[in-house]
Structures are given as structure tokens and as C-alpha cells.
Motif scaffolding. Sequence first.
Motif, short mmCIF file in Angstrom:
data_model
loop_
_atom_site.label_atom_id
_atom_site.label_comp_id
_atom_site.label_asym_id
_atom_site.label_seq_id
_atom_site.Cartn_x
_atom_site.Cartn_y
_atom_site.Cartn_z
N ALA A 117 14.69 13.57 20.33
CA ALA A 117 14.04 14.45 21.31
C ALA A 117 12.52 14.42 21.13
CB ALA A 117 14.55 15.88 21.14
N GLY A 118 11.80 14.38 22.25
CA GLY A 118 10.33 14.43 22.22
C GLY A 118 9.67 13.07 22.09
N VAL A 119 10.45 12.05 21.67
CA VAL A 119 9.84 10.72 21.47
C VAL A 119 9.54 10.07 22.82
CG1 VAL A 119 10.25 8.40 20.56
CG2 VAL A 119 10.84 10.41 19.19
N VAL A 120 10.49 10.17 23.77
CA VAL A 120 10.23 9.61 25.11
C VAL A 120 10.32 10.73 26.13
CG1 VAL A 120 10.97 7.25 24.60
CG2 VAL A 120 12.66 8.92 25.40
N ASN A 121 9.31 10.84 26.96
CA ASN A 121 9.25 11.92 27.96
C ASN A 121 8.91 11.30 29.31
OD1 ASN A 121 9.18 14.46 26.03
ND2 ASN A 121 7.84 12.89 25.16
N LEU A 122 9.49 11.87 30.36
CA LEU A 122 9.31 11.31 31.71
C LEU A 122 8.83 12.42 32.63
CD1 LEU A 122 9.96 8.89 33.73
CD2 LEU A 122 12.12 10.08 34.12
N VAL A 123 7.66 12.20 33.25
CA VAL A 123 7.17 13.18 34.23
C VAL A 123 7.03 12.49 35.58
CG1 VAL A 123 5.41 14.87 34.79
CG2 VAL A 123 5.93 14.39 32.40
N LEU A 124 7.77 12.99 36.57
CA LEU A 124 7.71 12.42 37.92
C LEU A 124 6.61 13.15 38.68
CD1 LEU A 124 11.57 12.61 38.49
CD2 LEU A 124 10.25 10.65 37.64
N SER A 135 13.50 3.92 36.50
CA SER A 135 12.89 4.49 35.27
C SER A 135 13.70 5.71 34.83
CB SER A 135 11.43 4.89 35.51
OG SER A 135 10.68 3.77 35.87
N ILE A 136 14.11 6.55 35.79
CA ILE A 136 14.93 7.72 35.44
C ILE A 136 16.21 7.25 34.74
CG2 ILE A 136 16.29 9.64 36.39
CD1 ILE A 136 14.19 9.75 38.72
N LYS A 137 16.83 6.22 35.31
CA LYS A 137 18.09 5.72 34.74
C LYS A 137 17.87 5.20 33.31
CE LYS A 137 22.18 3.81 34.52
NZ LYS A 137 23.36 4.58 34.27
N VAL A 138 16.76 4.52 33.08
CA VAL A 138 16.53 3.99 31.72
C VAL A 138 16.23 5.11 30.73
CG1 VAL A 138 14.83 2.67 30.38
CG2 VAL A 138 16.14 1.58 32.16
N PHE A 139 15.64 6.21 31.19
CA PHE A 139 15.47 7.36 30.29
C PHE A 139 16.85 7.93 29.93
CE2 PHE A 139 11.13 8.64 29.17
CZ PHE A 139 10.44 7.60 29.76
N GLU A 140 17.79 7.91 30.89
CA GLU A 140 19.17 8.34 30.55
C GLU A 140 19.75 7.42 29.47
OE1 GLU A 140 20.04 9.95 35.10
OE2 GLU A 140 21.26 8.32 34.29
N LEU A 141 19.47 6.12 29.62
CA LEU A 141 20.00 5.16 28.64
C LEU A 141 19.34 5.33 27.27
CD1 LEU A 141 20.36 1.90 30.79
CD2 LEU A 141 22.03 3.71 30.39
N LYS A 195 15.67 14.88 37.68
CA LYS A 195 14.73 15.80 37.03
C LYS A 195 13.76 15.08 36.08
CE LYS A 195 18.02 19.54 37.38
NZ LYS A 195 19.05 20.26 36.68
N LEU A 196 12.87 15.88 35.50
CA LEU A 196 11.95 15.38 34.48
C LEU A 196 12.68 15.39 33.13
CD1 LEU A 196 8.77 17.54 35.32
CD2 LEU A 196 9.85 15.77 36.68
N PHE A 197 12.24 14.54 32.21
CA PHE A 197 12.85 14.51 30.87
C PHE A 197 11.77 14.85 29.86
CE2 PHE A 197 14.62 12.10 27.15
CZ PHE A 197 15.80 12.83 27.03
N ILE A 198 11.84 16.08 29.33
CA ILE A 198 10.80 16.53 28.39
C ILE A 198 11.47 17.11 27.15
CG2 ILE A 198 8.84 18.12 28.05
CD1 ILE A 198 8.21 17.85 31.02
#
Length: 490
Positions: free
Chosen positions: A198-205, A184-190, A5-8
Motif C-alpha cells: 500500500a502507498g507504493v503505487v498511487n493513481l490519480v485520474l 492504466s486503471i486495469k494495470v493498477f488492479e494487477l 476510482k482513484l487508487f491511493i
Amino acid sequence: MDKKKLFINGEWIESNTERTRNIFNPYNQEIISLVSEGDKSDARAAVAAARKAFDEGDWAATPAIERGKIVHKITDLIERDREELAELESLDTGKTVEESRWDMGDIAGVFRYFAEMADKDDGAIIESPIPNSTSRVVHEPVGVCGQITPWNYPLLQASWKLAPALAAGNTLVMKPSEITPLTSIKVFELMEEAGVPAGVVNLVLGPGNTVGAELSENDDVDLISFTGGIKTGKRIMQAASSNVKNLALELGGKNPNIIFADAELETAVDQAMNAVFFHAGQICSAGTRLIIEESIHDDFVEALVEQVKKIKLGNGFEASTQMGPLISGDHLNKVIQYVENGKKEGAIVAVGGGRPEDPELQNGFFYLPTVLTDCTTDMSVVQDEGFGPVITVEKFTTEEEAIRLANDSIYGLSGGVFTNDIAKAERCVAKMRMGTVWINDVNLYFPQAPWGGYKQSGIGRELGKTGLEEYQEIKHIYRNLKPKPLKWFN
Ligand SMILES: NC(=O)c1ccc[n+]([C@@H]2O[C@H](COP(=O)([O-])OP(=O)(O)OC[C@H]3O[C@@H](n4cnc5c(N)ncnc54)[C@H](O)[C@@H]3O)[C@@H](O)[C@H]2O)c1
Ligand SMILES: C[N+](C)(C)CC=O
């Protein structure tokens, strides 16, 4: 199969589109993952979260040493999961696991470097020319950063953007290449696990022309940092003018490698191959243009062709594999067309020049390692970035000619010189119009040294001190120690 998923705003969410995309292994076209496909509205939501986190959150004002600790923690987690990340990168890109392990080591090094740098900024005191005043310079975060990355080094290119942006106190929205988003998704999990607020790093696929375009245009984005092709870079540059964003562009390259007759032949041949056949030539700094002194041309080409014939293509997960497939069917067709154009213009295929016949490779996007001789600077194969396992060979007779040929390009990313005459090498690199030049080596980069291009290869520098400065605004603070009326208008 689990959908990614996206991380927002600190949450893993479905895209507004509810659409999904299959992610393929380029070695055999098997589906390896399913991801949620975002659009402009998702990008806008992510920018809004990043804006709020920057304007109202604590991150920018968090002491730099504390931000550094979080970036150290991310590094520890990358090191902990290094093997998983390397395997994921190889599944997604087709590159050998050995190469991906190397990349993951580099990536951890990049995060560690910027973690260390976070609290090493002393600012500067300026000697004020005005009596009874002080003058000083401080660095502040730029604000909300849009970050767009390519498919060839997915996590490595992401790390060059994420680590300095966080260390400098920015908030960000990243859009990885839609075809290689997994590491990139995995590093957002890390990063979530490391405690990034929250809100500092966001990932949009999602695709470039929707998600990427929105990040480039959106007036709440203060900086857009892009790595990818020239055409896309130019579009982003135009879009970024909407609110005069800060702009960092890492674009393509068509990188010359000059071989003088006095170079050590075995090393130069070996390095000519290292320059271009890692990751099947899908490297911005690949040394795809060999410029060889005429007196050794025939011997050099003969030795090169003998070595190139031995390169073992295959599954990147097998230890014997030296070169994997290209990223996609579309890209394979572009490389096929690129070589066909060269042949029409007079280039001679000394080895390769087509797809392998091995039945085991037919489901993958493989192209044979290729050497094209009899090339001249006006040919499209010499001027255009082919982004495949293809080297072109040109000849020269004088040092001046070698430099003139090397500089005859719209690109200026990197270049190499091989010679045992160090004075000659220094004369050459002084005149080569490129952001990185190597003497008796190729394709080296490390976190401490800046990376970027002259000419149309880009704007700005990632890595090194400059890599952090790209994510900082410079503020001059002037203080009057004895304020009194000027009476100019009295
Ligand atoms: N200079 C460097 O350090 C460096 C490093 C790696 C790759 N590259 C270059 O990247 C290129 C290969 O990567 P690619 O094929 O993924 O490049 P690309 O330009 O096609 O795509 C790069 C990224 O831009 C996005 N994008 C596409 N259209 C967009 C738009 N209109 N607005 C915003 N974003 C958009 C894509 O979705 C992707 O995420 C090569 O030219 C290579 O040299 C440069
Ligand atoms: C910058 N580099 C060499 C890591 C990847 C270029 O495609």
C-alpha cells in the motif's frame, strides 16, 4: 456502468470532487466507461501516501531481488490478461486490436526486462587517489515519482515509467491522460493483485492543469517523468523548478525519413507507410517527413499514392481494418486545420486531404491517409507535429542537402535513412541530431535500447539501462581507513 476510482494508499476511492468523466470510443463516440475525476487535493493525498510509503515503508529497502519478483508477477498478470487489456486499449484509443495486441506484448516485455534488471546492479568500486581510503558508488531510489502519460500509447508509455520506478525501489503517483485512463486503471488492479505494498503505487485520474500541475509543483515529489507535447513539457519544467525536481521529458517529434535513389523501392515505399499510418499517425516517432532523392521522386510518390489509396479505415475490432480514427473531435479539427494551412502554403494534396465519405465512418473521428507533395522546409506542415495520418514530401539532390533538411527542425526524436550504400547510411546517421535513427527500417523500439529525444524532443532516456538509471540517485561513499586529525587549523 461501474464507476472507476482513484487508487491511493492501497485503496480504491472516490475523488474529493465527486465529479465523474465519461470515457468515449473514438470509433463511434459511445460511452465506454465512467471514471471518478480527481483534482489537486486528490493529487496531494496521493503524494502524501507515496511520501509516507517511501520514508517510512519497507519498499526502498526491500532486497532488489524481491522487488524484481513482484515486477515479474505483474508481468505474468499482464500476460494472463493480455487480450482483455488489448481490447480495452482499442476501445479507448480506436487503434486496431492487432496493434494493441502488439503493444501488450511490448508492455509485458518492458516489465519483464526491468524485473530482470532489478538485482543486476553491482555498483562500482572507484580507485581512490587518497591513501588508506576506499571509494565506491551505489545507486539508490530517487524517492517519490510523479508520472504523467499521454493518450496515444496509454499503457505502453505508462509501462516505461512504472516498471523501472518499481524495480529501482521508488514510490509513485501516476496521472494517465484523462481521456484514455482505462488500461492504466486495469494495470493498477494487477499491481495490487501482484502484492505491491500500500502507498507504493498511487493513481490519480483527472485533468492535466489540476492533477498534473500539482504533481509537477509538489515539493514532496522528487522526480517528475512526463510524456506528452512540447508546450506541456515546458510548463512542467518550469513547475518542477520549485524544488529542483529530477526531470525526465519525452516530448514530440517531427521525424524525417530520407530515401536515397539506390534504396529498394518496394521496401522503402512500404516502410514509408508503416512509418506514419499505424495508429492514424498519432505516434511521437511517426516518419511524417519524407525527404526523397529527386531522381526517384516521381516514381516513389506514384507508388506511394497507389498504396495509400488502398488503406482500409474502420472499426479497430474488425480484422480487415488497417487504420482507426483519430482520438477526438478536437484533435480531428486540429489535423484538418494543419492540412488546410499546408495547402495555403503551397503543398499539393496527392491523396487524402479530408474526411472519408463512407457513411459508416461518420460517427468516428476519421481522417483520410494523406500525402502532401511540393513541400518545403519552411512550411508549417513540415515543421509542426501534426499527429495525424499525413506525410509531407520534400526533394533533395545531394547527401549534404538531405542531412541539412532532416536536421532543420526544433525536434530531434527519431529519423530514418533508406539506401543500399551502408557507408552513406552511416555517414548520414552520424550527422542526424536525433535520439533514435533507423537504417532501412522505421519506428522500432524495444526494452533493451534507450529512447528519448535531442533538442526540444526531450530530456533523458527511457528504456534500457538508462531507463532504470532515471529512477536512481547516484551516491559516492568514501571511507577513511586511518582517520587522524589534519591539524590544518591548529
Ligand atoms: N517522446 C515520446 O516517447 C512520446 C511518446 C508518446 C507521445 N508523445 C507526445 O505526446 C503528445 C501527444 O500527447 P498528449 O496530447 O496527451 O500530450 P499533452 O501534453 O496534451 O498531455 C500529456 C499529459 O499531460 C497532462 N497535462 C496537460 N497539461 C498539464 C499541465 N499543465 N501540467 C501537468 N500535466 C499536464 C495531460 O493531462 C496528459 O496526461 C505528442 O506531442 C507526442 O509526440 C511523445
Ligand atoms: C514511443 N512510441 C513510439 C511507443 C510511442 C510514441 O508515440
